[in-house]
Design an enzyme around this catalytic site. Structure first.
Site, short mmCIF file in Angstrom:
data_model
loop_
_atom_site.label_atom_id
_atom_site.label_comp_id
_atom_site.label_asym_id
_atom_site.label_seq_id
_atom_site.Cartn_x
_atom_site.Cartn_y
_atom_site.Cartn_z
N HIS A 1 6.52 -12.52 -8.27
CA HIS A 1 6.61 -13.83 -7.61
C HIS A 1 5.37 -14.65 -7.86
O HIS A 1 4.33 -14.12 -8.24
CB HIS A 1 6.87 -13.69 -6.10
CG HIS A 1 5.81 -12.96 -5.34
ND1 HIS A 1 5.87 -11.61 -5.07
CD2 HIS A 1 4.65 -13.39 -4.80
CE1 HIS A 1 4.78 -11.25 -4.39
NE2 HIS A 1 4.02 -12.30 -4.21
N HIS B 1 -1.26 -17.40 -5.39
CA HIS B 1 -1.48 -16.22 -6.23
C HIS B 1 -0.26 -15.94 -7.09
O HIS B 1 0.81 -16.52 -6.89
CB HIS B 1 -1.84 -14.98 -5.40
CG HIS B 1 -0.77 -14.44 -4.49
ND1 HIS B 1 -0.69 -14.76 -3.15
CD2 HIS B 1 0.26 -13.59 -4.72
CE1 HIS B 1 0.34 -14.12 -2.61
NE2 HIS B 1 0.94 -13.41 -3.54
N GLU C 1 -2.06 -10.48 -7.55
CA GLU C 1 -1.56 -9.34 -6.76
C GLU C 1 -0.86 -8.39 -7.72
O GLU C 1 -0.14 -8.82 -8.63
CB GLU C 1 -0.55 -9.85 -5.71
CG GLU C 1 0.02 -8.75 -4.83
CD GLU C 1 1.00 -9.28 -3.77
OE1 GLU C 1 1.44 -10.45 -3.88
OE2 GLU C 1 1.32 -8.53 -2.83
#
Lengths: 134, 134
Positions: A7, A79, A130
């Site tokens: 994502h 992010h 991430e």
């Protein structure tokens, strides 16, 4: 090492309003909001054909995105989350290359119930990354 | 309306260094650099399983990312590009919903030789959005 983009996260000041924009104006499918108290955020996923956009709103007094929204009150890209096969192996390899892992260096459980880690944005061209084990 | 995420763009001050990090440290496949004089950028695509990351370095005196890098000298996430079937239909529908299109409102030819448009980040939670007709 990097697998799929799981994502792209966008911090927003008003999750209901942002969700409505993605659903009603941009015509995308959106999830129900999900409160993640351990991460200090409420999230909505915008489901696209090949990946997801994660809309993030602060939850609680110590939300990690409060400071971000103080600097960028209308929101912004926060992010990118990449999938990895083995998060501990990825962490150890990246640390050996000089990249810094945020927090205590141990994975937490993320929005999908899977272990996640964050890498220091200063080591990756200002981009908070991430990693999620899938 | 939104189709696939075509790419996530990251502005970087040093394209060779950023490319080496994605290739050698993160283990991703990267393209050759491509100079796009009409857009004022040189780009490298990081090829992931389901989408791409576009690394952007300023090209020429009037690069649209020079101001971005002055504010964020180490770089940062710059825009998200979504694919659409019909860019003029998408543009007209979004304008009717009150979203602003950057520039003169007419598509330009982007990095993949396809028509692209940018939407005003103030209308989309601080996120610069590119639409690309595929």
């Amino acid at each position: 090492m990097l697998g799929r983009v799981n994502h792209i996260a966008i911090a927003v000041p008003d999750l209901a309003q942002a969700t409505a924009t993605y659903r009603d104006v941009l015509g995308a499918r959106v999830s129900q909001p999900q409160a993640l108290a351990a991460h200090g955020v409420t999230v909505v996923f915008v489901e696209l054909e090949n990946t997801k956009v994660e809309l993030l709103e602060p939850l609680g007094a110590d939300s990690p995105i409060t400071a971000f929204l103080e600097k960028s009150p209308s929101g912004g890209m926060h992010h990118i989350c990449y999938e990895v096969d083995d998060i501990l192996a990825a962490r150890d390899q990246l640390k050996a290359s000089g990249l810094r892992v945020l927090g205590d260096g141990n994975p937490k459980i993320g929005a999908h119930g899977k272990p996640v880690l964050f890498l220091h944005p200063k080591d990756l061209n200002g981009t908070l990354v991430e990693l999620e084990e899938v």
